[in-house]
Scaffold this active site. Structure first.
Site, mmCIF file in Angstrom:
data_model
loop_
_atom_site.group_PDB
_atom_site.id
_atom_site.type_symbol
_atom_site.label_atom_id
_atom_site.label_comp_id
_atom_site.label_asym_id
_atom_site.label_seq_id
_atom_site.Cartn_x
_atom_site.Cartn_y
_atom_site.Cartn_z
ATOM 1 N N CYS A 1 0.853 -1.209 0.179
ATOM 2 C CA CYS A 1 0.685 0.197 -0.019
ATOM 3 C C CYS A 1 0.958 1.201 -0.023
ATOM 4 O O CYS A 1 1.135 1.649 1.573
ATOM 5 C CB CYS A 1 -1.503 -0.168 1.278
ATOM 6 S SG CYS A 1 -2.057 1.726 0.922
ATOM 7 N N CYS B 1 -0.696 4.337 2.079
ATOM 8 C CA CYS B 1 -1.043 4.275 3.678
ATOM 9 C C CYS B 1 -0.431 2.838 4.194
ATOM 10 O O CYS B 1 0.796 2.449 4.333
ATOM 11 C CB CYS B 1 -2.059 4.823 4.322
ATOM 12 S SG CYS B 1 -3.599 3.768 3.363
ATOM 13 N N SER B 2 -0.710 2.357 5.162
ATOM 14 C CA SER B 2 -1.211 0.753 5.155
ATOM 15 C C SER B 2 -1.565 -0.139 4.965
ATOM 16 O O SER B 2 -2.145 -1.538 6.106
ATOM 17 C CB SER B 2 -0.259 1.253 6.845
ATOM 18 O OG SER B 2 -1.322 1.323 7.579
ATOM 19 N N CYS B 3 -2.133 -0.026 4.019
ATOM 20 C CA CYS B 3 -3.840 -1.662 3.988
ATOM 21 C C CYS B 3 -3.348 -2.424 3.883
ATOM 22 O O CYS B 3 -2.279 -2.716 2.988
ATOM 23 C CB CYS B 3 -4.455 -0.521 2.257
ATOM 24 S SG CYS B 3 -5.201 0.629 2.464
#
Lengths: 219, 215
Positions: free
Chosen positions: B116, B119-121
């Site tokens: 991702c 962000c940090s999906c």
């Protein structure tokens, strides 16, 4: 927005540093930061898109120097203040000073299992049929909004192929700013590595993004 | 930055404090929790329950079971290809950051890698909370432009002609890589197979372990 979060293709961050048997948390406060963030979301005053936008609005020098749970905590403070739940003075003092906004709900311990298992599905029906189909050639738009978007910079103004229609989902560019969910069709769009990275690109590479319909134009 | 110019002198000390107040995150987060508790906005026991869930109940073992079943049961693998959300939910793995799942299968020709960049999906419901490196700029920046270099840092070397497909999780779809089933595992139980499946192999920064080598 072209914020510090939009990292695809940036350079200079050094090697990835995998950690053997990495623990889930590296400090006690990280546990509380996770729980506070999820509990804050449960208040019902903001959505995941506003939350993401708040994180990406942290100034670059701070964002890039912060650990991930620190980014979460900073954004949570902004969200709590923006929606009237706490004042910055209260956070600095570490105690209640004034009454604040009333939340829609408060996450209690006995609700946690159900809330986590349910999650927050973002698929929503739309009235119109998808504009694109698998196999269609498309071009991503070239824009630089100051507001939230999920079209990364590296994938703007690039030609790719629709691989799949994934369903219709809340449109984050609107939802982050209180403009409603306004769902759109979402497509997996595949780009050849050379289309994105040009000369010297890995010839074996392809990259896909999941793109909302309004990010795409027919070719 | 009109406000900064206008208030610069006046606010200087405040800004200074604002930066410094983050240097001790333990104190900062404790203060926030205290205020929110006093105001009745959070339940500290709920935080305990969230932490316990992700420390003890939801982790990469969930995903390993999905992979082992996909390796063992062609019908399940087919279901995963068509509707990963439903197939994974049939094993009891549902919920936050796994609401909309897609499974992508490694083959002899193609290796899949998930990132991702924005962000940090990450698919919490099948892999648990993501590791620090997944959320850090080094991985998020390079996975899309230099995946072979990234893989080398994980000790994974692919043949030169193997195609690399990077999946940037820019929407609400969460990806689970189904690694290739190792040779020499014919007739193995799902439990034995699950032991060969590491978290990294389901992100694409690793591959399944060979028999006799723990994941």
């Amino acid at each position: 927005m072209n914020g510090p979060h939009d990292l695809g293709g940036q350079m200079g961050f050094g090697p990835v540093a995998p950690e053997t048997n990495e623990p889930y948390f590296h400090a006690e406060w990280e546990k509380r930061a996770l729980g506070l963030t999820l509990s804050g979301g449960a208040l019902g005053a903001w959505n995941i898109d506003e939350s993401r936008h708040t994180r990406e609005s942290i100034p670059p020098a701070e964002y890039l120097g912060a650990s991930y749970y620190e980014i979460w905590t900073r954004a949570l403070e902004v969200l709590l203040e923006r929606h009237g739940f706490v004042t910055s003075g209260e956070i600095d003092a570490g105690r209640k000073q004034v009454d604040g906004a009333t939340p829609k709900r408060i996450l209690k311990a006995d609700m946690v299992a159900g809330v986590l298992a349910k999650g927050g599905p973002c698929d929503r029906p739309v009235a119109t049929p998808p504009r694109f189909a698998a196999g269609d050639k498309v071009r991503t738009r070239n824009f630089n909004p100051t507001t939230h978007t999920r079209l990364p910079r590296y994938a703007r103004a690039k030609s790719g192929v629709v691989e799949a229609v994934q369903g219709s989902f809340v449109f984050p560019d609107d939802n982050a700013h209180g403009k409603g969910e306004n769902p759109q069709w979402v497509y997996t769009v595949v780009f050849d590595g050379g289309e994105i990275w040009g000369e010297g690109a890995d010839p074996t590479l392809s990259v896909s993004i999941d793109a909302w319909e309004s990010y795409l134009e027919p070719v | 930055m009109h406000d900064d110019d206008h208030h610069h002198g006046h606010d200087h000390d405040h800004h200074h404090d604002h930066e410094n107040r983050y240097t001790d995150m333990q104190a900062r987060v404790r203060a926030l929790e205290t205020v929110l508790t006093e105001k009745g906005l959070i339940d500290p026991a709920a935080i305990d329950a969230i932490v316990e869930t992700y420390e003890t109940k939801i982790g990469p073992r969930n995903g390993a079971w999905v992979v082992a079943k996909a390796w063992s049961d062609p019908d399940f693998a087919d279901w995963l290809r068509r509707d990963a959300t439903a197939a994974i939910a049939s094993l009891g793995y549902t919920g936050r950051q796994g609401e909309h799942m897609r499974a992508v299968f490694n083959t002899g020709e193609t290796h899949n890698l998930v990132v991702c960049t924005l962000c940090s999906c990450y698919p919490w419901s099948v892999l648990g909370l993501p590791p620090v490196w997944y959320k850090a700029p080094a991985y998020r920046s390079r996975a899309v432009i230099d995946p072979r270099g990234v893989l080398a840092e994980f000790g994974v070397t692919l043949s030169d002609d193997k195609k690399i497909r990077v999946w940037d999780s820019t929407a609400e779809l969460r990806y689970l890589v189904i690694p290739e089933r190792p040779d020499g595992t014919e007739g193995w139980s799902e439990e034995q197979l699950a032991d060969l499946v590491s978290r990294d192999s389901m992100i694409g920064t690793g591959v399944a372990s060979m028999p006799g080598v723990a994941a």
